[in-house]
Design a protein around this motif. Structure first.
Motif, PDB file in Angstrom:
ATOM      1  N   ASN A  35     -14.556  -5.161   8.053  1.00  0.00           N
ATOM      2  CA  ASN A  35     -13.624  -4.329   8.402  1.00  0.00           C
ATOM      3  C   ASN A  35     -12.594  -4.856   9.020  1.00  0.00           C
ATOM      4  O   ASN A  35     -11.348  -4.591   8.933  1.00  0.00           O
ATOM      5  CB  ASN A  35     -14.281  -3.323   9.465  1.00  0.00           C
ATOM      6  CG  ASN A  35     -15.317  -2.265   9.040  1.00  0.00           C
ATOM      7  OD1 ASN A  35     -15.395  -2.049   7.930  1.00  0.00           O
ATOM      8  ND2 ASN A  35     -16.376  -1.942   9.811  1.00  0.00           N
ATOM      9  N   ASP A  70     -10.489  -5.957   6.138  1.00  0.00           N
ATOM     10  CA  ASP A  70      -9.853  -4.978   5.800  1.00  0.00           C
ATOM     11  C   ASP A  70      -8.541  -4.667   6.013  1.00  0.00           C
ATOM     12  O   ASP A  70      -7.654  -4.425   5.737  1.00  0.00           O
ATOM     13  CB  ASP A  70     -10.904  -3.863   5.664  1.00  0.00           C
ATOM     14  CG  ASP A  70     -11.644  -3.696   4.458  1.00  0.00           C
ATOM     15  OD1 ASP A  70     -11.760  -4.620   3.536  1.00  0.00           O
ATOM     16  OD2 ASP A  70     -12.383  -2.719   4.250  1.00  0.00           O
ATOM     17  N   GLU A  71      -8.349  -4.568   7.533  1.00  0.00           N
ATOM     18  CA  GLU A  71      -7.472  -4.408   8.429  1.00  0.00           C
ATOM     19  C   GLU A  71      -6.489  -5.611   8.233  1.00  0.00           C
ATOM     20  O   GLU A  71      -5.131  -5.236   8.145  1.00  0.00           O
ATOM     21  CB  GLU A  71      -7.888  -4.225   9.859  1.00  0.00           C
ATOM     22  CG  GLU A  71      -8.717  -3.085  10.282  1.00  0.00           C
ATOM     23  CD  GLU A  71      -7.749  -1.880   9.998  1.00  0.00           C
ATOM     24  OE1 GLU A  71      -6.738  -1.937  10.211  1.00  0.00           O
ATOM     25  OE2 GLU A  71      -8.265  -0.692   9.593  1.00  0.00           O
ATOM     26  N   GLU A  72      -6.826  -6.740   7.937  1.00  0.00           N
ATOM     27  CA  GLU A  72      -5.799  -7.925   7.817  1.00  0.00           C
ATOM     28  C   GLU A  72      -5.127  -7.575   6.697  1.00  0.00           C
ATOM     29  O   GLU A  72      -3.917  -7.839   6.382  1.00  0.00           O
ATOM     30  CB  GLU A  72      -6.410  -9.121   7.988  1.00  0.00           C
ATOM     31  CG  GLU A  72      -6.798  -9.433   9.430  1.00  0.00           C
ATOM     32  CD  GLU A  72      -7.955 -10.843   9.420  1.00  0.00           C
ATOM     33  OE1 GLU A  72      -8.114 -11.493   8.210  1.00  0.00           O
ATOM     34  OE2 GLU A  72      -8.017 -11.225  10.407  1.00  0.00           O
ATOM     35  N   LYS A  79      -2.468  -4.799   6.832  1.00  0.00           N
ATOM     36  CA  LYS A  79      -1.352  -5.214   7.548  1.00  0.00           C
ATOM     37  C   LYS A  79      -0.446  -5.797   6.732  1.00  0.00           C
ATOM     38  O   LYS A  79       0.789  -5.882   6.746  1.00  0.00           O
ATOM     39  CB  LYS A  79      -1.805  -5.762   9.025  1.00  0.00           C
ATOM     40  CG  LYS A  79      -2.357  -5.446   9.805  1.00  0.00           C
ATOM     41  CD  LYS A  79      -2.767  -5.984  11.182  1.00  0.00           C
ATOM     42  CE  LYS A  79      -3.443  -5.275  12.204  1.00  0.00           C
ATOM     43  NZ  LYS A  79      -3.902  -6.123  13.624  1.00  0.00           N
ATOM     44  N   SER A 113      -5.457   3.893   6.974  1.00  0.00           N
ATOM     45  CA  SER A 113      -5.611   3.110   6.105  1.00  0.00           C
ATOM     46  C   SER A 113      -5.455   3.760   4.473  1.00  0.00           C
ATOM     47  O   SER A 113      -4.909   3.113   3.674  1.00  0.00           O
ATOM     48  CB  SER A 113      -6.846   2.184   5.918  1.00  0.00           C
ATOM     49  OG  SER A 113      -7.840   2.912   5.952  1.00  0.00           O
TER      50      SER A 113
END
Length: 470
Positions: free
Chosen positions: A19, A22-24, A27, A204
Motif C-alpha cells: 500500500n 502504491d501511494e508513492e 504521488k 487514488s
C-alpha cells in the motif's frame, strides 16, 4: 497457533508495504500530471519557436513517464492479487542492482551529394532529441537543431540509470519535429488550460483516471500492462493536439547487457519514418555511443569480518585476518587498521564467475572449513574457517550470492567501467562536427552561434509552477 499468527503478521506487513508503494507511485503520477499541465500552459503562451519546441518536448516526456508509472502500478496490483491467491514469489537468490550509463551519443546522417556538397535544394531543418527509458526511469537529451550542414547528430549528455538489474532493457528513441521558420502561435493566443480540474485532490481511483485521460493512453498500453513501443510518439490529449510543434518517432533501439562495452561502439537503429515524412532525416540506420555498467557488487564491499586463513601447506598453520569481499577478490589484511590505512593485503584470494565455494562436511559443526577453488584443477585451493557456525553460514552465503551476481552481470564484472558523471547542462552549439572527423583528426575548438539553453528555463518554470500548485 503461534506459527499461524506469525504468518498472518507477515502477510499484514507485506500488504502494508504494498500500500505504501502504491501511494508513492500515485504521488509520482500526480506530480507528472501537474508538470504536464504546467508545460501545456507554457506551450499555449509561447511566442518563440525555440520555447515552443522545448515546451512540446516536455509534454512528450511527461506523457511517457505517466504511461510508464501507470504500467508499474498495474504490475503492482497484479502482484497483490497473486499474493492474495496464495502464489508467493520464489525464494531464489536476489539479483544485484547496478548503474548503467550512456554517453557520447552520435547518429550519423547520409545526405545526398547534391544537398551536402553542392548545397542545393530546400534547407530541410528539424529539431531532434532522444528519449531514454529503462523501466519507469525516463530521461531526455538536449534539443539539437539539424540540417544538411551537419554530418552527425551529436548529444553531449551523459544519461545514468542508477537502479537497474542485469535483465534491464534500455529503450532509446529518437524524436524529430520539422522546424517552420515563420513560427507563430497568434491564432491560438495565450489561454488557460484546465485539463484536470480538482481531480488531483480526490481518491487514488480518480487520480489514476485523471492520469489516463491526460496521457490519452487509448491503444498505447498492451494487454500485458506494458507501455507498448509504437512507431509514433505517445498521443496527446485533444486540446493539446492543436498546440505547438509535433514530435514524431524517427528511430529506436533497445540496449541490453550484451551491448555493454567499455568503449565506443556502434548499435543498429530501427527506422520508423520514410522519406516522404516532413520530420524525416537521412539516417544511416545506426548510432554510436559509449554504453557502460557498474554492478553494485563490483563497487561496494559485499561483506567483511574476521577469518582464519591457511597460508601454507602445513594444515596447522593458520593466520587470523580481517577479510573484505569486494569486486573480484577476497582481500585479507592482518587487521582492520591495515585496511583503513590502505596497506597492501596480506593475501588476495581471486573470486571469479567460475569460482567454486563449498563447506567441508567432515568437520564438526563448530569448526567447518570453507574451500574456495577454481574449476580448473591446476588452480590453488584456499581454505578458510570462522569463529562461529553463524559466521560460516554468513560468509558462505555471501560468497555464493556474489558469484551468482557476477554470472548475472556477465562481462560487466570482468573489468571496472568508469562512469563519467554528467556535467551541468551546456549551451547548445548549432554547428557540430562530423563523427568521422572527431575519430580520425584531433579535436579542435568549434565555432558557431551559441543559443541560450532553453531547456533549463523550461524546467525552472515547470518547477516553480509545481511548487506554487500546493
Amino acid at each position: 497457533m503461534t506459527a499461524q499468527r506469525r504468518e498472518q503478521t507477515t502477510e499484514a506487513l507485506h500488504r502494508r508495504n504494498m500500500n505504501i508503494q502504491d501511494e508513492e507511485v500515485l504521488k509520482e503520477i500526480e506530480r507528472e500530471v501537474r508538470m504536464r499541465e504546467g508545460a501545456s500552459k507554457l506551450l499555449a503562451a509561447c511566442s518563440q519557436r525555440d520555447q515552443a519546441l522545448e515546451a512540446s518536448k516536455s509534454l512528450l516526456t511527461c506523457n511517457t513517464r505517466i504511461l510508464a508509472l501507470l504500467s508499474q502500478l498495474q504490475r503492482m496490483r497484479k502482484a497483490q492479487i497473486l499474493q492474495r491467491a496464495g502464489r508467493r514469489p520464489s525464494d531464489d537468490l536476489v539479483q544485484c542492482m547496478g548503474k548503467v550509463a550512456l554517453s557520447d551519443l552520435r547518429i550519423p546522417l547520409m545526405w545526398k551529394d547534391s544537398e551536402y556538397f553542392k548545397n542545393k535544394g530546400e534547407l530541410h531543418r528539424c529539431a531532434v532529441f532522444c528519449l531514454l527509458q529503462c523501466g519507469t526511469e525516463i530521461h531526455d537529451t538536449d534539443l539539437v537543431m539539424v540540417d544538411r550542414t551537419l554530418t552527425d547528430i551529436c548529444f553531449e549528455d551523459t544519461i545514468i540509470f542508477s537502479d537497474v538489474g542485469p535483465e534491464f532493457q534500455l529503450r532509446v528513441e529518437l524524436y524529430s519535429s520539422c522546424v517552420v521558420e515563420d513560427f507563430s502561435l497568434g491564432a491560438l493566443g495565450p489561454r488557460r488550460m484546465s485539463l484536470l480540474g480538482g481531480s488531483l485532490g480526490c481518491s487514488s481511483g480518480k487520480k489514476i483516471r485523471a492520469a489516463f485521460e491526460s496521457a490519452a493512453i487509448c491503444g498505447s498500453i498492451s494487454s500485458g500492462g506494458e507501455a507498448g513501443p509504437g512507431s509514433v510518439s505517445p498521443p496527446l490529449s485533444a486540446d493539446l493536439a492543436a498546440l505547438g510543434p509535433k514530435y514524431n518517432l524517427l528511430a529506436h533501439t533497445i540496449l541490453r547487457i550484451e551491448h555493454v562495452q567499455d568503449g565506443f561502439k556502434t548499435h543498429d537503429l530501427s527506422l520508423a519514418a520514410t522519406e516522404d515524412s516532413p520530420f524525416w532525416l537521412p539516417l544511416y540506420g545506426n548510432m554510436c555511443c559509449r554504453f557502460v555498467a557498474q554492478p553494485l557488487c563490483m563497487i561496494q564491499p559485499v561483506t567483511s569480518g574476521q577469518l582464519k586463513v591457511k597460508l601454507k601447506e602445513d594444515l596447522n598453520c593458520w593466520e587470523n585476518v580481517y577479510a573484505v569481499l569486494r569486486g573480484q577478490s577476497l582481500l585479507c589484511y592482518q587487521s582492520q587498521e591495515d585496511l583503513e590505512s590502505e596497506d597492501k593485503p596480506l593475501l588476495l584470494i581471486p573470486i571469479k564467475k567460475d569460482t567454486i565455494v563449498c563447506v567441508s562436511e567432515r568437520d564438526s559443526a563448530q569448526c567447518q572449513t570453507i574451500y574456495i577453488s577454481k574449476q580448473q584443477r591446476e588452480e590453488e585451493t584456499y581454505m578458510l574457517t570462522t569463529h562461529t557456525p553463524e559466521d560460516t553460514q554468513r560468509w558462505t552465503e555471501a560468497l555464493w550470492q556474489h558469484i551468482y551476481n557476477m554470472n548475472q552481470w556477465k562481462q560487466c564484472c570482468e573489468d571496472f567501467m568508469k562512469i563519467e558523471m554528467p556535467s551541468s547542462r551546456k549551451s547548445i552549439t548549432l554547428k557540430q562536427g562530423s563523427l568521422y572527423h572527431e575519430i580520425v583528426t584531433p579535436s579542435s575548438p568549434r565555432e558557431g552561434v551559441v543559443v541560450p539553453d532553453l531547456s533549463v528555463e523550461i524546467r525552472t518554470l515547470l518547477s516553480s509552477y509545481y511548487k506554487e500548485s500546493y
